[in-house]
Design a protein around this motif. Structure first.
Motif, PDB file in Angstrom:
ATOM      1  N   LEU A  67       0.825  -1.207   0.000  1.00  0.00           N
ATOM      2  CA  LEU A  67       0.000   0.000   0.000  1.00  0.00           C
ATOM      3  C   LEU A  67       0.860   1.258   0.000  1.00  0.00           C
ATOM      4  O   LEU A  67       0.570   2.226  -0.716  1.00  0.00           O
ATOM      5  CB  LEU A  67      -0.930  -0.006   1.213  1.00  0.00           C
ATOM      6  N   ASN A  68       1.910   1.244   0.793  1.00  0.00           N
ATOM      7  CA  ASN A  68       2.791   2.412   0.847  1.00  0.00           C
ATOM      8  C   ASN A  68       3.510   2.639  -0.476  1.00  0.00           C
ATOM      9  O   ASN A  68       3.709   3.795  -0.888  1.00  0.00           O
ATOM     10  CB  ASN A  68       3.796   2.244   1.985  1.00  0.00           C
ATOM     11  N   LEU A  69       3.897   1.548  -1.140  1.00  0.00           N
ATOM     12  CA  LEU A  69       4.513   1.669  -2.466  1.00  0.00           C
ATOM     13  C   LEU A  69       3.549   2.335  -3.440  1.00  0.00           C
ATOM     14  O   LEU A  69       3.935   3.264  -4.172  1.00  0.00           O
ATOM     15  CB  LEU A  69       4.922   0.291  -2.979  1.00  0.00           C
ATOM     16  N   TRP A  70       2.308   1.887  -3.463  1.00  0.00           N
ATOM     17  CA  TRP A  70       1.326   2.461  -4.393  1.00  0.00           C
ATOM     18  C   TRP A  70       1.036   3.920  -4.053  1.00  0.00           C
ATOM     19  O   TRP A  70       0.882   4.739  -4.954  1.00  0.00           O
ATOM     20  CB  TRP A  70       0.038   1.639  -4.358  1.00  0.00           C
ATOM     21  N   LYS A  71       0.975   4.218  -2.766  1.00  0.00           N
ATOM     22  CA  LYS A  71       0.720   5.607  -2.371  1.00  0.00           C
ATOM     23  C   LYS A  71       1.873   6.514  -2.792  1.00  0.00           C
ATOM     24  O   LYS A  71       1.643   7.631  -3.308  1.00  0.00           O
ATOM     25  CB  LYS A  71       0.477   5.703  -0.866  1.00  0.00           C
ATOM     26  N   ARG A  72       3.104   6.061  -2.615  1.00  0.00           N
ATOM     27  CA  ARG A  72       4.261   6.859  -3.065  1.00  0.00           C
ATOM     28  C   ARG A  72       4.231   7.069  -4.564  1.00  0.00           C
ATOM     29  O   ARG A  72       4.581   8.137  -5.078  1.00  0.00           O
ATOM     30  CB  ARG A  72       5.567   6.163  -2.665  1.00  0.00           C
ATOM     31  N   THR A  73       3.799   6.054  -5.297  1.00  0.00           N
ATOM     32  CA  THR A  73       3.710   6.149  -6.761  1.00  0.00           C
ATOM     33  C   THR A  73       2.686   7.187  -7.190  1.00  0.00           C
ATOM     34  O   THR A  73       2.879   7.888  -8.195  1.00  0.00           O
ATOM     35  CB  THR A  73       3.335   4.774  -7.350  1.00  0.00           C
ATOM     36  N   LEU A  74       1.612   7.315  -6.422  1.00  0.00           N
ATOM     37  CA  LEU A  74       0.500   8.179  -6.810  1.00  0.00           C
ATOM     38  C   LEU A  74       0.588   9.586  -6.237  1.00  0.00           C
ATOM     39  O   LEU A  74       0.076  10.530  -6.841  1.00  0.00           O
ATOM     40  CB  LEU A  74      -0.819   7.535  -6.369  1.00  0.00           C
ATOM     41  N   ASP A  75       1.207   9.729  -5.101  1.00  0.00           N
ATOM     42  CA  ASP A  75       1.272  11.046  -4.460  1.00  0.00           C
ATOM     43  C   ASP A  75       1.969  12.068  -5.360  1.00  0.00           C
ATOM     44  O   ASP A  75       3.001  11.788  -5.971  1.00  0.00           O
ATOM     45  CB  ASP A  75       2.029  10.955  -3.133  1.00  0.00           C
ATOM     46  N   GLY A  76       1.348  13.252  -5.451  1.00  0.00           N
ATOM     47  CA  GLY A  76       1.925  14.336  -6.253  1.00  0.00           C
ATOM     48  C   GLY A  76       1.500  14.343  -7.699  1.00  0.00           C
ATOM     49  O   GLY A  76       1.798  15.298  -8.427  1.00  0.00           O
ATOM     50  N   GLN A  84       4.470  -8.724  -7.711  1.00  0.00           N
ATOM     51  CA  GLN A  84       3.346  -8.167  -8.463  1.00  0.00           C
ATOM     52  C   GLN A  84       2.987  -6.768  -7.989  1.00  0.00           C
ATOM     53  O   GLN A  84       2.425  -5.984  -8.759  1.00  0.00           O
ATOM     54  CB  GLN A  84       2.126  -9.100  -8.371  1.00  0.00           C
ATOM     55  N   GLU A  85       3.301  -6.448  -6.735  1.00  0.00           N
ATOM     56  CA  GLU A  85       3.009  -5.098  -6.249  1.00  0.00           C
ATOM     57  C   GLU A  85       3.774  -4.048  -7.051  1.00  0.00           C
ATOM     58  O   GLU A  85       3.255  -2.945  -7.319  1.00  0.00           O
ATOM     59  CB  GLU A  85       3.341  -4.981  -4.751  1.00  0.00           C
ATOM     60  N   THR A  86       4.981  -4.392  -7.489  1.00  0.00           N
ATOM     61  CA  THR A  86       5.778  -3.472  -8.298  1.00  0.00           C
ATOM     62  C   THR A  86       5.181  -3.320  -9.688  1.00  0.00           C
ATOM     63  O   THR A  86       5.140  -2.208 -10.244  1.00  0.00           O
ATOM     64  CB  THR A  86       7.228  -3.986  -8.401  1.00  0.00           C
ATOM     65  N   ILE A  87       4.694  -4.414 -10.243  1.00  0.00           N
ATOM     66  CA  ILE A  87       4.044  -4.357 -11.558  1.00  0.00           C
ATOM     67  C   ILE A  87       2.809  -3.460 -11.494  1.00  0.00           C
ATOM     68  O   ILE A  87       2.559  -2.656 -12.398  1.00  0.00           O
ATOM     69  CB  ILE A  87       3.667  -5.770 -12.043  1.00  0.00           C
ATOM     70  N   VAL A  88       2.043  -3.571 -10.418  1.00  0.00           N
ATOM     71  CA  VAL A  88       0.854  -2.732 -10.254  1.00  0.00           C
ATOM     72  C   VAL A  88       1.257  -1.257 -10.209  1.00  0.00           C
ATOM     73  O   VAL A  88       0.637  -0.407 -10.871  1.00  0.00           O
ATOM     74  CB  VAL A  88       0.084  -3.125  -8.969  1.00  0.00           C
ATOM     75  N   ALA A  89       2.288  -0.947  -9.456  1.00  0.00           N
ATOM     76  CA  ALA A  89       2.754   0.447  -9.372  1.00  0.00           C
ATOM     77  C   ALA A  89       3.186   0.954 -10.744  1.00  0.00           C
ATOM     78  O   ALA A  89       2.857   2.094 -11.137  1.00  0.00           O
ATOM     79  CB  ALA A  89       3.916   0.542  -8.372  1.00  0.00           C
ATOM     80  N   GLU A  90       3.902   0.141 -11.487  1.00  0.00           N
ATOM     81  CA  GLU A  90       4.378   0.550 -12.814  1.00  0.00           C
ATOM     82  C   GLU A  90       3.216   0.764 -13.778  1.00  0.00           C
ATOM     83  O   GLU A  90       3.214   1.727 -14.560  1.00  0.00           O
ATOM     84  CB  GLU A  90       5.330  -0.513 -13.369  1.00  0.00           C
ATOM     85  N   ARG A  91       2.217  -0.110 -13.711  1.00  0.00           N
ATOM     86  CA  ARG A  91       1.063   0.025 -14.617  1.00  0.00           C
ATOM     87  C   ARG A  91       0.236   1.260 -14.262  1.00  0.00           C
ATOM     88  O   ARG A  91      -0.281   1.941 -15.150  1.00  0.00           O
ATOM     89  CB  ARG A  91       0.203  -1.235 -14.555  1.00  0.00           C
TER      90      ARG A  91
END
Length: 398
Positions: A277-286, A356-363
């Motif tokens: 969750l924190n990875l995805w939030k960092r990807t999306l923030d900003g 897979q969490e990294t793949i989700v962030a990249e997509r």
């Protein structure tokens, strides 16, 4: 991740951030259940004796007096309701749903009549139950339920789900209090709940769980609770339950999944999911037009999800078009989009293989960058989703 058989079958290698959804295969089955199923498949067993063994495991984990395994939690609703109507009358069991027994009414709060892929009330009607709706969609008071109970009331069903209305209704303790004051048994549909004990502890007579969601077992349902009512539900396997039967592998697989649940490192799993969750939030923030919020599960399961709110004017894409773009991409990412018309969807971390969490962030980054670079806002009418929701199903098989 184990070898992926899906491409050889012509199936899309989807990544599931929607949750324990039946339409996606529910969950990743735990190794203990896979091993148990493989070990029993070559052998004959007396199914009723195996169910007795399962009953002991179910009782230990749920705190119920007895239990058994059936085809699904939905099947469990039908069997439990049928048992409340027929008791141990074998002739009535054979005649259901047309037994025409006097005591066949089943109470459900109107705000609990939801669809989990099929309507809750249909599972009741399949058993010969006459559904009596209590209160209004967003308002049930004590007097609604007290006056709904009659001499014809066989049971009351309480649904625990993120789909139900979560305000203005009777909570389980009050629901049980009112029902038990008139001798009415309470059946709880807790298909996708972590806590295997709380509903019986709060007074439910039968609690129903999915064996293939958070437990990580084979496709199945678990019926647990008071011995007499569980027995009456189990007897329905001589009637409507015949079409809901499970094989030796599912019964033994659920037993193994339940025992693995006792030993599972729940805190470690939560820590890993929080990292996703924190990875995805960092990807999306900003990012323009995107707000990422980590929120707790609405039914108090010990997990969080990420809510992704989309402002189409800034992000250049609607929430539903972003969800569809993720689902169409390579690899396909399936999000939790039940409320997408409100301009948000969720990412659920509980069904991912490592990496897979990294793949989700990249997509996510890829699709948002693509939309932001477009000169026009990607905004298809939300009505298109409703219009075409069942196209694939209605065309089956091609």
């Amino acid at each position: 991740m184990p070898n992926d058989i899906r491409p050889s079958l012509g199936l899309r290698p989807v990544i599931n951030v929607s949750g324990t959804m039946t339409s996606l295969g529910a969950s990743i089955v735990v190794p203990e259940a896979i091993e148990a199923m493989a070990s029993i498949l070559p052998h004959f067993v007396e199914i009723n004796d195996l169910q007795r063994k399962a009953s002991a495991v179910i009782a230990r984990l749920t705190g119920g007096e007895a239990g058994f395994v059936t085809a699904s939690c939905s099947a469990g609703i039908s069997l439990a309701v049928a048992g409340a109507i027929s008791g141990d009358n074998l002739l009535a069991i054979e005649k259901l749903p047309d037994a025409m027994l006097e005591k066949n009414e089943v109470l459900v709060q109107m705000g609990h009549v939801v669809s989990y892929g099929a309507p809750v009330d249909q599972a009741i009607r399949l058993a010969g139950g006459k559904v009596v709706l209590v209160g209004q969609a967003t308002s049930t008071h004590r007097f609604h339920m007290e006056h709904a109970i009659t001499d014809k009331t066989a049971a009351a069903v309480y649904v625990v789900s993120h789909h139900v209305v979560d305000y203005g209704l009777l909570n389980l303790k009050e629901f049980v209090e009112i029902a038990h004051a008139r001798g009415v048994p309470v059946i709880v549909d807790a298909a996708s709940e972590y806590d295997l004990r709380i509903f019986l502890e709060q007074g439910a007579d039968i609690a129903l769980y999915s064996g293939h969601k958070f437990l990580g077992g084979p496709t199945s349902g678990i019926v647990a609770g008071r011995k007499e009512l569980v027995r009456h539900a189990f007897l329905q396997n001589m009637g409507i339950g015949r079409g809901m039967k499970v094989g030796k592998e599912s019964i033994f697989g659920v037993m193994a999944a339940l025992e693995a649940w006792e030993r599972r490192d729940h805190a470690g799993i939560r820590e890993r999911e929080t990292g996703y969750l924190n990875l995805w939030k960092r990807t999306l923030d900003g990012r323009p037009g995107v707000t990422a919020l980590i929120e707790p599960d609405p039914t108090h399961n010990p997990l969080d999800r990420l809510r992704l709110i989309v402002d189409p004017e800034e992000a250049h894409i609607t929430a539903w078009d972003l969800a569809d773009a993720l689902a169409r991409g390579n690899p396909p990412i399936i999000v939790r989009d039940h409320e997408v018309e409100h301009r948000y969807f969720y990412l659920d971390p509980c069904n991912l293989h490592p990496g897979q969490e990294t793949i989700v962030a990249e997509r996510l980054a890829e699709e948002l960058d693509k939309a932001r670079a477009s000169n026009e806002i990607i905004a298809t009418p939300i009505e298109n989703r409703s219009r075409h929701r069942f196209d694939g199903l209605l065309r089956w098989p091609d």
